[in-house]
Write a protein that holds these residues in place. Structure first.
Motif, PDB file in Angstrom:
ATOM      1  N   MET A   1      -9.867  51.153 -16.169  1.00 28.68           N
ATOM      2  CA  MET A   1      -8.425  50.591 -15.853  1.00 28.68           C
ATOM      3  C   MET A   1      -8.397  49.534 -14.870  1.00 28.68           C
ATOM      4  N   ASP A   2      -9.067  49.704 -13.804  1.00 29.78           N
ATOM      5  CA  ASP A   2      -9.255  48.575 -12.879  1.00 29.78           C
ATOM      6  C   ASP A   2     -10.943  48.517 -12.575  1.00 29.78           C
ATOM      7  N   ARG A   3     -11.224  47.578 -11.669  1.00 29.67           N
ATOM      8  CA  ARG A   3     -12.546  47.476 -11.205  1.00 29.67           C
ATOM      9  C   ARG A   3     -12.963  48.588 -10.628  1.00 29.67           C
ATOM     10  N   ILE A   4     -14.144  49.179 -11.098  1.00 31.82           N
ATOM     11  CA  ILE A   4     -14.733  50.296 -10.366  1.00 31.82           C
ATOM     12  C   ILE A   4     -16.014  49.905  -9.763  1.00 31.82           C
ATOM     13  N   ALA A   5     -16.065  49.876  -8.525  1.00 35.75           N
ATOM     14  CA  ALA A   5     -17.407  49.241  -7.698  1.00 35.75           C
ATOM     15  C   ALA A   5     -18.542  50.143  -7.908  1.00 35.75           C
ATOM     16  N   LYS A   6     -19.805  49.668  -7.920  1.00 36.52           N
ATOM     17  CA  LYS A   6     -20.948  50.522  -8.045  1.00 36.52           C
ATOM     18  C   LYS A   6     -21.043  51.563  -6.877  1.00 36.52           C
ATOM     19  N   GLY A   7     -21.172  52.553  -7.465  1.00 41.28           N
ATOM     20  CA  GLY A   7     -21.404  53.783  -6.199  1.00 41.28           C
ATOM     21  C   GLY A   7     -19.942  54.602  -6.283  1.00 41.28           C
ATOM     22  N   GLU A   8     -18.844  53.992  -6.724  1.00 39.15           N
ATOM     23  CA  GLU A   8     -17.611  54.719  -6.549  1.00 39.15           C
ATOM     24  C   GLU A   8     -17.480  55.723  -7.631  1.00 39.15           C
ATOM     25  N   PHE A   9     -16.775  56.839  -7.428  1.00 40.39           N
ATOM     26  CA  PHE A   9     -16.587  58.049  -8.171  1.00 40.39           C
ATOM     27  C   PHE A   9     -15.858  57.362  -9.603  1.00 40.39           C
ATOM     28  N   ILE A  10     -16.329  57.767 -11.035  1.00 39.28           N
ATOM     29  CA  ILE A  10     -15.426  57.662 -12.167  1.00 39.28           C
ATOM     30  C   ILE A  10     -14.485  58.937 -12.228  1.00 39.28           C
ATOM     31  N   ILE A  11     -13.081  58.865 -12.205  1.00 38.13           N
ATOM     32  CA  ILE A  11     -12.086  59.552 -12.095  1.00 38.13           C
ATOM     33  C   ILE A  11     -11.549  59.931 -13.540  1.00 38.13           C
ATOM     34  N   LYS A  12     -11.536  61.069 -14.201  1.00 35.18           N
ATOM     35  CA  LYS A  12     -11.089  61.311 -15.370  1.00 35.18           C
ATOM     36  C   LYS A  12     -10.187  62.808 -15.367  1.00 35.18           C
ATOM     37  N   TYR A  13      -9.140  62.832 -15.781  1.00 33.97           N
ATOM     38  CA  TYR A  13      -8.238  64.020 -15.651  1.00 33.97           C
ATOM     39  C   TYR A  13      -8.108  64.518 -14.295  1.00 33.97           C
TER      40      TYR A  13
ATOM     41  N   VAL B   1     -10.216  64.210 -11.783  1.00 33.30           N
ATOM     42  CA  VAL B   1     -11.627  64.674 -10.966  1.00 33.30           C
ATOM     43  C   VAL B   1     -12.617  63.853 -11.199  1.00 33.30           C
ATOM     44  N   PRO B   2     -13.386  63.625 -10.324  1.00 27.69           N
ATOM     45  CA  PRO B   2     -14.775  63.012 -10.388  1.00 27.69           C
ATOM     46  C   PRO B   2     -15.617  63.580 -11.507  1.00 27.69           C
ATOM     47  N   ILE B   3     -16.041  62.636 -12.466  1.00 30.59           N
ATOM     48  CA  ILE B   3     -16.947  63.163 -13.261  1.00 30.59           C
ATOM     49  C   ILE B   3     -18.271  62.459 -13.305  1.00 30.59           C
ATOM     50  N   GLY B   4     -18.359  61.512 -12.574  1.00 37.03           N
ATOM     51  CA  GLY B   4     -19.554  60.513 -12.239  1.00 37.03           C
ATOM     52  C   GLY B   4     -19.439  59.364 -11.248  1.00 37.03           C
ATOM     53  N   LYS B   5     -20.498  58.719 -11.323  1.00 44.45           N
ATOM     54  CA  LYS B   5     -20.373  57.394 -10.256  1.00 44.45           C
ATOM     55  C   LYS B   5     -20.907  56.110 -10.949  1.00 44.45           C
ATOM     56  N   ALA B   6     -20.308  54.983 -10.725  1.00 45.46           N
ATOM     57  CA  ALA B   6     -20.756  53.799 -11.229  1.00 45.46           C
ATOM     58  C   ALA B   6     -21.929  53.547 -10.979  1.00 45.46           C
ATOM     59  N   LEU B   7     -22.833  53.223 -11.833  1.00 44.89           N
ATOM     60  CA  LEU B   7     -24.167  52.747 -11.662  1.00 44.89           C
ATOM     61  C   LEU B   7     -24.085  51.235 -11.226  1.00 44.89           C
ATOM     62  N   VAL B   8     -23.216  50.428 -11.751  1.00 45.94           N
ATOM     63  CA  VAL B   8     -22.991  49.071 -11.703  1.00 45.94           C
ATOM     64  C   VAL B   8     -21.487  48.950 -11.346  1.00 45.94           C
ATOM     65  N   ASP B   9     -21.096  47.756 -11.231  1.00 50.70           N
ATOM     66  CA  ASP B   9     -19.629  47.233 -11.029  1.00 50.70           C
ATOM     67  C   ASP B   9     -19.203  47.265 -12.402  1.00 50.70           C
ATOM     68  N   ILE B  10     -18.072  47.942 -12.728  1.00 51.94           N
ATOM     69  CA  ILE B  10     -17.297  47.969 -14.028  1.00 51.94           C
ATOM     70  C   ILE B  10     -16.024  47.381 -13.879  1.00 51.94           C
ATOM     71  N   GLU B  11     -15.923  46.442 -14.811  1.00 50.29           N
ATOM     72  CA  GLU B  11     -14.538  45.523 -14.663  1.00 50.29           C
ATOM     73  C   GLU B  11     -13.693  46.082 -15.646  1.00 50.29           C
ATOM     74  N   PRO B  12     -12.406  45.794 -15.231  1.00 51.25           N
ATOM     75  CA  PRO B  12     -11.352  46.355 -16.055  1.00 51.25           C
ATOM     76  C   PRO B  12     -11.314  46.133 -17.592  1.00 51.25           C
ATOM     77  N   GLY B  13     -11.198  47.186 -18.579  1.00 47.56           N
ATOM     78  CA  GLY B  13     -11.339  46.960 -19.957  1.00 47.56           C
ATOM     79  C   GLY B  13     -12.850  47.236 -20.360  1.00 47.56           C
ATOM     80  N   ARG B  14     -13.637  47.536 -19.758  1.00 44.06           N
ATOM     81  CA  ARG B  14     -14.897  47.823 -19.957  1.00 44.06           C
ATOM     82  C   ARG B  14     -15.169  49.214 -20.416  1.00 44.06           C
ATOM     83  N   HIS B  15     -16.224  49.670 -21.295  1.00 41.61           N
ATOM     84  CA  HIS B  15     -16.622  50.905 -21.793  1.00 41.61           C
ATOM     85  C   HIS B  15     -17.086  51.522 -20.719  1.00 41.61           C
ATOM     86  N   VAL B  16     -16.655  52.873 -20.426  1.00 39.35           N
ATOM     87  CA  VAL B  16     -17.192  53.791 -19.314  1.00 39.35           C
ATOM     88  C   VAL B  16     -17.973  54.822 -20.119  1.00 39.35           C
TER      89      VAL B  16
END
Length: 101
Positions: free
Chosen positions: A47-59, A61-76
């Motif tokens: 939805m927004d930029r997710i920085a490397k190491g930041e939690f991936i939040i779905k529902y 709750v955290p479900i993982g951590k970003a391995l790289v910077d993930i830009e908005p619109g990217r497949h997670v």
């Protein structure tokens, strides 16, 4: 316009509800986002930029951590998300041990 859903206001990802292709517009609540790549039905989009190491939040709750910077619109998905299952299990085991359950 395609659609994606978020369940919790803290989510930084949404789930696409149909196959979505690069450069398609997505309506997510009151937000519009452009898919940066093809995203299969049921997969997550940033939805927004997710920085490397930041939690991936779905529902909510955290479900993982970003391995790289993930830009908005990217497949997670597994290509850019670190599995945190063991970390979560240790966290909840400690939490429940502390409250005596």
């Amino acid at each position: 316009m395609k659609r994606a859903i978020i369940v919790d206001s803290n989510d930084n990802t949404a789930v696409v509800v149909q196959n979505t292709y690069r450069e398609e517009l997505l309506k997510i609540g009151d937000k519009t986002l452009i898919a940066a790549e093809d995203i299969p039905l049921g997969h997550k989009i940033a939805m927004d930029r997710i920085a490397k190491g930041e939690f991936i939040i779905k529902y909510g709750v955290p479900i993982g951590k970003a391995l790289v910077d993930i830009e908005p619109g990217r497949h997670v998905h597994t290509q850019n998300v670190e599995d945190i299952t063991e970390e979560l299990c240790r966290h909840y085991e400690k939490k429940y041990r502390e409250i005596g359950e």
